[in-house]
Design an enzyme around this catalytic site. Structure first.
Site, mmCIF file in Angstrom:
data_model
loop_
_atom_site.group_PDB
_atom_site.id
_atom_site.type_symbol
_atom_site.label_atom_id
_atom_site.label_comp_id
_atom_site.label_asym_id
_atom_site.label_seq_id
_atom_site.Cartn_x
_atom_site.Cartn_y
_atom_site.Cartn_z
ATOM 1 N N ASP A 13 0.805 -1.223 0.000
ATOM 2 C CA ASP A 13 0.000 0.000 0.000
ATOM 3 C C ASP A 13 0.837 1.271 0.000
ATOM 4 O O ASP A 13 0.429 2.298 0.548
ATOM 5 C CB ASP A 13 -0.973 0.014 1.201
ATOM 6 C CG ASP A 13 -1.874 -1.194 1.203
ATOM 7 O OD1 ASP A 13 -2.234 -1.660 0.112
ATOM 8 O OD2 ASP A 13 -2.220 -1.677 2.304
ATOM 9 N N GLU A 14 1.993 1.220 -0.617
ATOM 10 C CA GLU A 14 2.879 2.395 -0.645
ATOM 11 C C GLU A 14 2.391 3.428 -1.655
ATOM 12 O O GLU A 14 2.810 4.589 -1.604
ATOM 13 C CB GLU A 14 4.312 1.963 -1.025
ATOM 14 C CG GLU A 14 5.004 1.053 -0.014
ATOM 15 C CD GLU A 14 4.752 -0.421 -0.309
ATOM 16 O OE1 GLU A 14 3.887 -0.720 -1.160
ATOM 17 O OE2 GLU A 14 5.408 -1.263 0.322
ATOM 18 N N GLY A 15 1.551 2.989 -2.604
ATOM 19 C CA GLY A 15 1.082 3.905 -3.653
ATOM 20 C C GLY A 15 1.556 3.470 -5.033
ATOM 21 O O GLY A 15 1.673 4.286 -5.946
ATOM 22 N N LYS A 16 1.785 2.167 -5.175
ATOM 23 C CA LYS A 16 2.326 1.626 -6.441
ATOM 24 C C LYS A 16 1.416 1.936 -7.624
ATOM 25 O O LYS A 16 1.878 2.345 -8.694
ATOM 26 C CB LYS A 16 2.522 0.095 -6.316
ATOM 27 C CG LYS A 16 3.510 -0.299 -5.226
ATOM 28 C CD LYS A 16 3.557 -1.788 -5.020
ATOM 29 C CE LYS A 16 2.334 -2.388 -4.377
ATOM 30 N NZ LYS A 16 2.114 -1.997 -2.968
ATOM 31 N N ALA A 39 -4.031 -7.705 -3.781
ATOM 32 C CA ALA A 39 -3.596 -6.334 -4.052
ATOM 33 C C ALA A 39 -4.803 -5.415 -4.211
ATOM 34 O O ALA A 39 -5.865 -5.831 -4.661
ATOM 35 C CB ALA A 39 -2.763 -6.305 -5.340
ATOM 36 N N GLY A 40 -4.614 -4.162 -3.854
ATOM 37 C CA GLY A 40 -5.606 -3.123 -4.117
ATOM 38 C C GLY A 40 -4.826 -1.881 -4.484
ATOM 39 O O GLY A 40 -4.194 -1.271 -3.620
ATOM 40 N N HIS A 41 -4.766 -1.560 -5.769
ATOM 41 C CA HIS A 41 -3.953 -0.436 -6.247
ATOM 42 C C HIS A 41 -4.867 0.711 -6.657
ATOM 43 O O HIS A 41 -5.669 0.574 -7.581
ATOM 44 C CB HIS A 41 -3.070 -0.887 -7.424
ATOM 45 C CG HIS A 41 -2.032 -1.901 -7.022
ATOM 46 N ND1 HIS A 41 -1.119 -2.430 -7.886
ATOM 47 C CD2 HIS A 41 -1.765 -2.465 -5.815
ATOM 48 C CE1 HIS A 41 -0.334 -3.276 -7.231
ATOM 49 N NE2 HIS A 41 -0.720 -3.321 -5.976
ATOM 50 N N THR A 129 -5.850 -11.631 3.365
ATOM 51 C CA THR A 129 -6.952 -10.905 2.727
ATOM 52 C C THR A 129 -8.122 -11.857 2.429
ATOM 53 O O THR A 129 -9.148 -11.421 1.932
ATOM 54 C CB THR A 129 -6.486 -10.264 1.408
ATOM 55 O OG1 THR A 129 -5.969 -11.307 0.565
ATOM 56 C CG2 THR A 129 -5.409 -9.231 1.653
ATOM 57 N N GLN A 221 1.952 -6.017 -3.271
ATOM 58 C CA GLN A 221 2.391 -6.155 -1.883
ATOM 59 C C GLN A 221 3.678 -5.340 -1.674
ATOM 60 O O GLN A 221 3.858 -4.331 -2.336
ATOM 61 C CB GLN A 221 2.592 -7.626 -1.482
ATOM 62 C CG GLN A 221 1.284 -8.426 -1.378
ATOM 63 C CD GLN A 221 0.719 -8.851 -2.712
ATOM 64 O OE1 GLN A 221 1.386 -9.503 -3.492
ATOM 65 N NE2 GLN A 221 -0.516 -8.500 -2.981
ATOM 66 N N THR A 236 3.087 -12.684 2.574
ATOM 67 C CA THR A 236 2.228 -13.264 1.546
ATOM 68 C C THR A 236 2.964 -14.489 0.976
ATOM 69 O O THR A 236 4.006 -14.888 1.501
ATOM 70 C CB THR A 236 1.860 -12.213 0.470
ATOM 71 O OG1 THR A 236 0.832 -12.761 -0.367
ATOM 72 C CG2 THR A 236 3.056 -11.789 -0.376
ATOM 73 N N ALA A 296 -7.669 -0.900 0.842
ATOM 74 C CA ALA A 296 -8.391 -0.683 -0.414
ATOM 75 C C ALA A 296 -9.249 -1.899 -0.769
ATOM 76 O O ALA A 296 -10.273 -1.784 -1.437
ATOM 77 C CB ALA A 296 -7.404 -0.397 -1.545
ATOM 78 N N SER A 408 5.578 12.336 -4.216
ATOM 79 C CA SER A 408 4.131 12.406 -4.431
ATOM 80 C C SER A 408 3.518 13.198 -3.285
ATOM 81 O O SER A 408 3.803 12.942 -2.117
ATOM 82 C CB SER A 408 3.575 10.978 -4.471
ATOM 83 O OG SER A 408 2.170 10.989 -4.457
#
Ligand code: GDP
Ligand code: IMO
Ligand code: MG
Length: 422
Positions: A13-16, A39-41, A129, A221, A236, A296, A408
């Site tokens: 969740d770094e903002g990829k 994942a949730g991007h 998850t 991840q 994971t 997310a 960012s």
């Protein structure tokens, strides 16, 4: 010929997603190489917000080829929902999205097994998850998995055998479940998947490279969730590090150029497991609220803490990071002082490396820097950075021995500042 890899250096969740979207115009191809719908991007532009789970984040920038590589695990029902939602919002993807025949399928029973194993672990649960990631990768490594290419021939038979095997395991765990509905949507997902370009993506990627095209590999991840090097067993089930891009796409390591390492200006973690710089006080809550730190995918509260430079140095080493991308520094705009963990204290002794076990007795040693007390979200160029912010990024660059090339300052595509531009 050019392959660059972008990946997370913390616990995800770094903002990829945001940065892949920003960088996509510079590439011909964007490819996911590991992970799945865990994942949730998130991407934001033109007042719209999208969350991608299995589809690469290059899907919104023109006619780029987007590839789901062999290292990914795919749930056809979640994939169908995600792809249909994108199509409905005016983003056609059928022609642009190619899926590896070697990617493994997440079965409905994999999801049930994920829940059953977590329940059996009780207090020691990983806090997954719940998407069936671990059981699917387990079947892959045990040589009993089903792959996307399997849906093209004799699929019913292969599916029935895998399901029966899972049902035996679930019976031995005395786990109650009903997959009727889930299975129905899943089988619809299989039919939907058949309408896509199912390809030998290792050949496709290498042929594109030979033709002079460039590829951006999108990690999911983060490094501290890597199955080999993360905070095992709270990780994971895939290799999230740069090497995963080689195995998850069929790329030789000599093809890799830039490795973009993404880090938040603080740190978060979802699910269980050690987190040396975690804050349980008001500051932790402030970070969660200002940073909107809720999952997310699952909506779960993300645990928050100060940035951990010991863990980041480890992550930079493992990935061969060539440039850093600093995310969410705007979340720290109101702080008088900002802390960064520069070493750990273990049994009274100071260490500067990431030890085998960070579960207990690891105490962070902090450096404190003055805050910049400026609204960074409106800033559009490096010249406008306040003095204290410049001092902060110089400190990070020195500590991490790697340049920060992008900063960012907000979730939107436009809130992105490049540094070291020629
Ligand atoms: P990913 O899994 O690495 O793609 O990251 P997520 O999408 O799970 O989480 C990152 C969150 O931070 C998303 O809600 C983004 O919209 C948001 N975000 C990204 N960059 C920034 C930033 O610089 N500032 C702020 N305030 N939010 C950001
Ligand atoms: P993105 O790509 C943050 C975490 C889960 C759990 C552990 C194992 O959005 O950064 P799994 O379902 O993979 O077996 O769960 O890993 N986790 C993530 N945390 N971001 C993610 O993805 C994650 N994917 C898995 O919370 O602790
Ligand atoms: Mg995420």
């Amino acid at each position: 010929m050019k392959v660059d890899v972008l990946l997370g250096l913390q616990w995800g969740d770094e903002g990829k997603g945001k940065v892949v979207d920003v960088l996509t115009p510079r590439y011909d191809v964007v490819a996911r190489f590991q992970g799945g719908p865990n994942a949730g991007h998130t991407l934001e532009f033109e007042g719209q917000k999208y969350v991608l789970r299995s589809i690469p984040s290059g899907i919104f920038q023109g006619d780029k080829v987007n590839i789901i590589g062999n290292g990914v695990v795919l749930d056809p029902s979640l994939f169908k929902a995600e792809a249909e939602a994108l199509e409905a919002s005016g983003h056609p993807l059928k022609e642009r999205l190619h899926i590896s025949k070697k990617a493994h399928l997440i079965l409905p029973t994999h999801r049930i097994l994920d829940a059953a194993y977590e329940a059996a672990k009780g207090d020691a649960k990983v806090g997954t998850t719940g998407k069936g990631i671990g059981p699917t990768y387990t079947d892959k490594v045990s040589r009993t998995g089903l792959r996307v290419g399997d849906i093209l021939h004799n699929f019913e038979q292969k599916y029935a055998a895998a399901k029966a095997r899972h049902e035996q395991i679930l019976k031995s765990l005395n786990y109650e479940y009903d997959i009727t509905e889930m299975e129905k949507t899943w089988l619809e997902g299989i039919d939907y998947l058949r309408t896509f370009h199912l390809v030998d993506s290792e050949h496709e990627v290498n042929n594109l490279l030979r033709a002079g095209k460039s590829v951006l590999c999108e990690g999911a991840q983060g490094t501290l969730l890597d199955v080999d090097f993360g905070s095992y067993p709270f990780v994971t089930s895939s290799n999230t590090i740069c090497a995963g891009a080689c195995s998850g796409l069929g790329l030789g390591p000599n093809k890799i150029g830039e490795v973009y390492g993404i880090m938040k200006a603080y740190c978060t973690r979802v699910g269980a497991g050690p987190f040396p710089t975690e804050l349980f006080d008001e500051t932790g809550k402030t970070l969660r609220n200002l940073g909107h730190e809720y999952g997310a995918v699952t909506g779960r509260e993300r645990r928050c803490g100060w940035v951990d430079l010991v863990a980041l140095r480890y992550a930079i080493m493992l990935n061969g990071v060539t440039q850093l991308i600093l995310m969410k520094s705007d979340v720290l705009d109101g702080f008088d002082t900002i802390k960064a963990c520069v070493a750990y204290k273990v049994n009274g002794e100071e260490i500067d490396y990431f030890p085998f076990d960070i579960t207990e007795g690891v105490e962070p040693v902090y450096a404190e820097l003055p805050g910049w007390k400026t609204d960074m979200t409106k800033i559009t160029s490096e010249d406008e950075f306040p003095e204290e912010f410049n001092a902060y990024i110089t400190f990070l660059e020195e500590q991490l021995e790697t340049p920060i090339k992008i900063v960012s300052v907000g979730p939107d595509r436009a809130q992105t500042i490049e540094r070291y531009v020629d």
